[in-house]
Design a protein around this motif. Structure first.
Motif, short mmCIF file in Angstrom:
data_model
loop_
_atom_site.label_atom_id
_atom_site.label_comp_id
_atom_site.label_asym_id
_atom_site.label_seq_id
_atom_site.Cartn_x
_atom_site.Cartn_y
_atom_site.Cartn_z
N LEU A 394 -73.49 -40.37 52.01
CA LEU A 394 -73.43 -40.12 50.57
C LEU A 394 -72.76 -41.28 49.85
CD1 LEU A 394 -74.21 -38.12 48.39
CD2 LEU A 394 -71.99 -37.02 48.66
N PRO A 395 -73.47 -42.40 49.69
CA PRO A 395 -72.98 -43.46 48.80
C PRO A 395 -73.29 -43.10 47.34
CG PRO A 395 -74.59 -44.29 50.41
CD PRO A 395 -74.70 -42.80 50.38
N PHE A 396 -72.53 -43.67 46.43
CA PHE A 396 -72.82 -43.48 45.01
C PHE A 396 -72.53 -44.79 44.28
CE2 PHE A 396 -68.30 -42.57 45.26
CZ PHE A 396 -67.78 -43.21 44.15
N MET A 397 -72.99 -44.87 43.05
CA MET A 397 -72.82 -46.09 42.26
C MET A 397 -72.46 -45.76 40.82
SD MET A 397 -75.41 -49.33 41.92
CE MET A 397 -76.79 -48.42 41.22
N PHE A 398 -71.44 -46.46 40.31
CA PHE A 398 -71.17 -46.53 38.88
C PHE A 398 -71.75 -47.86 38.41
CE2 PHE A 398 -66.99 -44.16 39.90
CZ PHE A 398 -67.60 -42.92 39.80
N GLU A 399 -72.73 -47.81 37.53
CA GLU A 399 -73.39 -49.02 37.07
C GLU A 399 -73.21 -49.15 35.56
OE1 GLU A 399 -77.54 -50.81 38.40
OE2 GLU A 399 -77.85 -49.33 36.82
N THR A 400 -72.90 -50.36 35.09
CA THR A 400 -72.68 -50.58 33.66
C THR A 400 -73.32 -51.89 33.23
OG1 THR A 400 -70.99 -50.94 31.95
CG2 THR A 400 -70.41 -51.57 34.19
N ARG A 401 -73.71 -51.96 31.97
CA ARG A 401 -74.33 -53.17 31.42
C ARG A 401 -73.31 -54.28 31.18
NH1 ARG A 401 -74.01 -53.83 25.78
NH2 ARG A 401 -72.68 -52.28 24.80
N LEU A 402 -72.02 -53.96 31.26
CA LEU A 402 -70.96 -54.91 30.96
C LEU A 402 -70.34 -55.47 32.24
CD1 LEU A 402 -69.19 -52.83 28.16
CD2 LEU A 402 -70.81 -54.71 27.86
N ALA A 403 -69.80 -56.67 32.16
CA ALA A 403 -69.08 -57.25 33.30
C ALA A 403 -67.75 -56.53 33.48
CB ALA A 403 -68.85 -58.73 33.07
N LEU A 404 -67.40 -56.22 34.71
CA LEU A 404 -66.17 -55.51 35.02
C LEU A 404 -65.05 -56.50 35.33
CD1 LEU A 404 -67.80 -52.73 37.15
CD2 LEU A 404 -66.25 -52.27 35.24
N SER A 405 -63.89 -56.29 34.70
CA SER A 405 -62.69 -57.08 34.99
C SER A 405 -61.85 -56.31 36.01
CB SER A 405 -61.88 -57.30 33.72
OG SER A 405 -62.61 -58.07 32.78
N VAL A 406 -61.48 -56.99 37.08
CA VAL A 406 -60.74 -56.37 38.18
C VAL A 406 -59.25 -56.51 37.93
CG1 VAL A 406 -60.41 -56.32 40.68
CG2 VAL A 406 -62.63 -56.96 39.72
N THR A 407 -58.50 -55.44 38.14
CA THR A 407 -57.06 -55.46 37.89
C THR A 407 -56.33 -56.30 38.93
OG1 THR A 407 -56.61 -53.51 39.24
CG2 THR A 407 -57.19 -53.12 36.93
N ASP A 408 -55.16 -56.77 38.54
CA ASP A 408 -54.31 -57.48 39.50
C ASP A 408 -53.95 -56.58 40.68
OD1 ASP A 408 -54.30 -59.77 37.90
OD2 ASP A 408 -52.47 -59.17 36.84
N THR A 409 -53.76 -55.28 40.41
CA THR A 409 -53.44 -54.34 41.48
C THR A 409 -54.55 -54.29 42.51
OG1 THR A 409 -52.11 -52.98 39.98
CG2 THR A 409 -52.92 -51.92 41.98
N ALA A 410 -55.81 -54.20 42.05
CA ALA A 410 -56.92 -54.12 42.99
C ALA A 410 -57.14 -55.43 43.73
CB ALA A 410 -58.19 -53.71 42.25
N MET A 411 -56.98 -56.56 43.01
CA MET A 411 -57.16 -57.85 43.67
C MET A 411 -56.09 -58.09 44.73
SD MET A 411 -59.90 -59.42 42.73
CE MET A 411 -59.57 -61.09 43.28
N GLY A 412 -54.88 -57.62 44.48
CA GLY A 412 -53.78 -57.85 45.40
C GLY A 412 -53.57 -56.74 46.41
#
Length: 433
Positions: A394-412
């Protein structure tokens, strides 16, 4: 494991529901009679502008023990916890492919609100465009604390452990393999059913989630309105100090109340909360060769300003038959105008041999090249193309027309995979003249 409570529900997506927890609490004719039944207060919840078209208009009338105005001033919370909103103060908008392992199990005493961390955002919460994508981990129930998101509606996808979501309009249970939506401005708290829970949250700043148009598919297929479950009226008549946290303008605010805000005894309308079992989704697929675009797996959509470019689509890739002949069957190598955030509730993804595990996530931003890893490609190009049923995943996807900015928390984050690009290492030149 603690049993999941069996609750009563009303069925039908965005239909006009009516329900009462006490006999005679729901007025039969007027929405706001001079004297509401049982000494209750009439209050309207408007989830859309008053004059929006009927098919997208969202509003509910509630009959509650106290009106929502009964509180003192909200104060801004100094702590930020882990929830961030668009536009980010930091973070990075990157063309790089990113992937995460599941987050670690939280320490004791972490509830749903404290356990939320933001992956990425896009758009602008003040302009009501874009989304926030979060994960949650929790080891405790919310007891004396409630929450409400005035910035967006919340789509909750459990991966580990069922949840009991107690809202103003009633109670929902939501387990892995289901999702719940709490409409914008609805107050609620979350209890655990078991020792801990983890999953994903989509915060939709834009147009209210709705069923996608079916176009040439016709009347049937994908998600059927009758399978969406809305709560029946239920209330807490609780008079003791509690705290209400409100997300507003990308910040947290709070106020102390002397009673539970979940005190609606009866209601009617279509602005509330709901749950859907993804096993009820009717997937469509090819009957001969090639395969349709992932948009055909859309469960819900938040329309954007241009037709065909949604603010956000929620797509799911569950059990289904694959019968295409002379066709490369996994998701093909691809570059896309849309940004794709993938999560995995159970099983595996049919384009990844390893590395993408339940509870993990990946992000392929606009125009980031992605597709099967080398092992999957080799297996798929050499496979016997007999009819095959994909099950247990069961994979799923959130898809958006806009570019997503990744938080410092997620990157680190310690569970981010720094070597995700190695998934495509060793793809050989195959060209022959």
């Amino acid at each position: 494991m603690t049993a999941v409570p069996q609750l009563d529900y009303q069925h039908g997506f965005a239909g006009h529901h009516q329900t009462e927890a006490e006999a005679g609490a729901l007025p039969k004719r007027q929405n706001s009679p001079q004297h509401a039944p049982l000494g209750l207060y009439a209050e309207q919840h408007s989830g859309s502008a008053f004059t929006e078209p009927r098919e997208v208009n969202r509003r509910s009338w509630s009959y509650r023990i106290r009106p929502s105005v009964a509180h003192t001033a909200f104060r801004e919370r100094p702590e930020r916890i882990g929830w961030e909103s668009a536009p980010l103060a930091g973070g990075i908008t990157s063309p790089n492919r990113l992937r995460w392992n599941p987050p670690p199990v939280p320490a004791a005493g972490v509830d749903f609100l404290d356990g939320i961390r933001t992956f990425a955002t896009c758009g602008d919460v003040a302009q009501r465009t874009g989304v926030g994508i979060h994960w949650y981990t929790a080891s405790a129930s919310m007891t004396d604390r409630y929450m409400v998101d005035a910035d967006g509606e919340l789509l909750i996808v459990p991966q580990t452990g069922p949840l009991l979501v107690l809202t103003e309009f009633g109670r929902l249970t939501v387990s892995p393999g289901e999702f719940a939506v709490v409409n914008r401005g609805v107050r609620f708290r979350v209890e655990l059913i078991g020792s801990h829970a983890a999953g994903y949250v989509l915060e939709n700043y834009g147009a209210t989630l709705t069923l996608p148009e079916l176009g040439p598919i016709g009347a049937n297929g994908l998600a059927d309105a009758r399978h969406f479950r809305y709560p029946v009226a239920w209330y807490e008549d609780r008079e003791e100090p509690v705290e209400l946290w409100q997300r507003f303008g990308g910040r947290w605010w709070s106020v102390e109340l002397d009673h539970s805000p979940l005190d609606i005894v009866a209601w009617h309308g279509n602005h509330a909360a709901y749950v859907f079992d993804l096993d009820d989704f009717c997937p469509l697929n090819t009957a001969l060769w090639d395969h349709p675009d992932p948009s055909v797996f859309t469960v819900l959509t938040s329309p954007g300003p241009r037709p065909g470019q949604p603010n956000m689509d929620f797509a799911v890739f569950g059990d289904r038959w694959v019968v295409a002949e002379d066709t490369y069957r996994p998701p093909h190598f691809h570059r896309n105008q849309m940004s794709e955030f993938m999560g995995l509730v159970r099983g595996s993804h049919d384009s990844k041999a390893e590395g993408f595990v339940p509870g993990g996530a990946s992000l392929h931003n606009q125009w980031s090249a992605h597709g099967a890893d080398r092992e999957t490609f080799d297996l798929a190009t050499g496979a016997d193309l007999a009819p095959q049923k994909l099950t247990g995943s069961l994979p799923f996807m959130f898809e958006t027309r806009l570019a997503l900015s990744v938080t410092d928390t997620a990157m680190g984050a310690g569970h981010r995979q720094p070597d995700y690009d190695s998934s495509w290492t060793g793809i050989e030149r195959r060209f022959r003249r």
